[in-house]
Design an enzyme around this catalytic site. Structure first.
Site, mmCIF file in Angstrom:
data_model
loop_
_atom_site.group_PDB
_atom_site.id
_atom_site.type_symbol
_atom_site.label_atom_id
_atom_site.label_comp_id
_atom_site.label_asym_id
_atom_site.label_seq_id
_atom_site.Cartn_x
_atom_site.Cartn_y
_atom_site.Cartn_z
ATOM 1 N N GLY A 243 45.335 37.355 38.341
ATOM 2 C CA GLY A 243 46.792 36.355 38.620
ATOM 3 C C GLY A 243 48.285 37.410 39.204
ATOM 4 O O GLY A 243 49.382 36.316 38.910
ATOM 5 N N ASP A 244 48.254 38.317 38.900
ATOM 6 C CA ASP A 244 49.034 39.686 39.869
ATOM 7 C C ASP A 244 48.740 40.379 40.971
ATOM 8 O O ASP A 244 47.829 40.069 41.167
ATOM 9 C CB ASP A 244 49.978 39.878 38.142
ATOM 10 N N ASP A 245 49.915 41.600 40.524
ATOM 11 C CA ASP A 245 49.482 42.508 41.309
ATOM 12 C C ASP A 245 48.294 43.183 40.845
ATOM 13 O O ASP A 245 47.668 43.360 39.909
ATOM 14 C CB ASP A 245 50.900 43.930 41.820
ATOM 15 N N SER A 276 43.962 38.247 45.220
ATOM 16 C CA SER A 276 45.799 38.131 44.359
ATOM 17 C C SER A 276 46.365 37.024 45.053
ATOM 18 O O SER A 276 47.534 37.216 45.493
ATOM 19 C CB SER A 276 46.175 39.084 44.281
#
Length: 454
Positions: A243-245, A276
């Site tokens: 959900g992020d990098d 992502s």
């Protein structure tokens, strides 16, 4: 033949108490002593809390490892519910096939700990932070491996409270090792971390190989791997849905990172696969105030990912991002192929030193193929502090049906390009040569991962 048969019989008799085969052979990275977590009273039913058993096992095995042979804690098939626990030196945490370590969802099991000195406070909230699920500090020779067992953070309860603004302290990470040397993480799956997944911080000689990291693509801040003020890090053959990098290289936050002054450097990333939709395949920053240098990323794939290798900085960050080398990317469904941000916010005390300007220079991208692209490049430096020394060569970006008419938006950047399609912005329009990539290979970690079974 008779001697061999005796050896096999002895091995079978000892299997419940110690390792046999690779672990007993004295091979590099294999441990003389081994014990199953069940020997310390753990029950793998997914219901009974085993925090005391894990803690007792680590203390006992640390004592047994004092003879120089090292020790391994074997987690067999089952669901092993536990609160946070620490590792020790000369130690292997071995997850057998079908083993799943489950993080307790009761926040009372997560004590508060001090913030990192290079951050000055918790990342989500001021003050202390919740402990990390698996942790350790000032360790040497630590291995987390197995037959692709799972470490499950059961993060939904944390995500819900984070979205509802019900948390007073920063969420813990699934694995954080501090001030440690000689780390190997391989053949393990990490699932649903409360926040960042793997966070080697102030570490040296870190190898992360063959690791799978999974989180819902809209889960908050579930970064995959975040080397932070760490040196000589090798990340290879990893698959990350986040959900992020997927990977974020960091080195401290604003004035705290500037004061701590420990860069992240000499980092190799190979054969990464990333999904992502709202973040980067590899981010450099945003917390980069101790500096980031000599990062080499190659032969990697991103699918349905917001951007490829993104620089994230801003006024007040200080520090530097330089000598970055990227080549051999295959990108499929991207919002931006190239993205640099010079106006990244989020300051620890809602303030920052306006004179702390980052230095961003020597950023090289080559041999990139992208398809279904919305926009080729969004390159934003800082007024009166441009990002310089950017090189882009041998790039093809095939546009999506709904692609932007303006394919490059560039401000406060300077660089060169060679064989780039679509044609780059004037700030990168000078004709250059193929971009550099270091010829000398960085040697990080053992030439081969330990092949041990317990």
């Amino acid at each position: 033949m008779q001697a061999a048969a005796v050896a096999v019989a002895l091995c079978a008799a000892a299997a419940l108490l110690a390792s046999c085969g690779a672990g007993a052979s004295g091979g590099e990275g294999c441990r003389k002593h081994a014990a199953r977590v069940t020997e310390y009273g753990a029950v793998g039913d997914g219901k009974r809390l085993n925090t005391a058993a894990f803690a007792k096992a680590v203390v006992d095995l640390a004592e047994r490892a004092r003879d120089g042979g090292g020790a391994a804690l074997v987690v067999p098939k089952g669901k092993w519910l536990t609160g946070p626990f620490n590792l020790t030196s000369h130690f292997t945490l071995y997850l057998d096939e079908g083993a799943e370590i489950l993080a307790s969802q009761d926040m009372k099991d997560w004590p508060l700990i001090a913030p990192l000195p290079s951050y000055g406070r918790g990342r989500d909230e001021p003050g202390p932070r919740y402990s990390n699920f698996i942790a350790g500090s000032n360790l040497t020779d630590v291995i987390i491996t197995g037959k692709n067992g799972t470490i499950n953070g059961q993060g939904q309860v944390w995500w819900d409270k984070y979205h509802a603004k019900e948390l007073k302290f920063t969420r813990g990470y699934l694995l954080e090792l501090l001030y440690s040397d000689g780390i190997i993480i391989s053949n393990v799956t990490f699932v649903d971390s409360p926040s960042w997944n793997l966070h080697p911080t102030y570490c040296t000689n870190v190898t992360i190989s063959g690791v799978t990291i999974l989180a819902p693509v809209h889960s908050p801040n579930t970064d995959g791997i975040d080397p932070d003020s760490s040196s000589h890090v090798r990340i290879e053959d990893c698959y990350i849905v986040s959900g992020d990098d997927c990977i974020a290289v960091k080195s401290g936050w604003d004035e705290y990172g500037i004061k701590f002054n420990m860069p992240s450097q000499h980092i190799v990333i190979k054969r990464l696969t990333c999904i992502s939709p709202t973040s980067a395949m590899i981010a450099l920053g945003s917390e980069m105030s101790g500096g980031i240098r000599d990062v080499r990323a190659e032969d990697s794939v991103a699918i349905n990912t917001e951007s490829a290798v993104r620089v994230k900085s801003g006024v007040g960050r200080g520090g530097f991002v330089k000598d970055i080398f990227v080549r051999g990317l295959s990108l499929h469904t991207m919002k931006w192929v190239f993205w640099m941000t010079g106006n990244y916010g989020q300051h620890p005390d809602n303030s920052s030193d306006p004179n702390a300007m980052p230095e961003v220079t020597g950023i090289n991208y080559s041999d990139v193929f992208a398809e279904n692209v919305t926009m080729a490049g969004r390159m934003e430096g800082i007024p009166n502090d441009p990002y310089t020394g950017i090189c882009i060569s041998n790039v093809t970006a095939r546009l999506a049906p709904d692609a932007k008419k303006l394919q490059w938006n560039c401000t406060d950047v300077k660089g060169v390009a060679s064989d780039v399609h679509p044609k780059p912005c004037p700030e990168l329009g000078a004709e250059g040569k193929p971009c550099a990539f270091p010829e000398e290979e960085l040697v990080i970690g053992p030439p081969e991962l330990p092949k041990c079974s317990y």
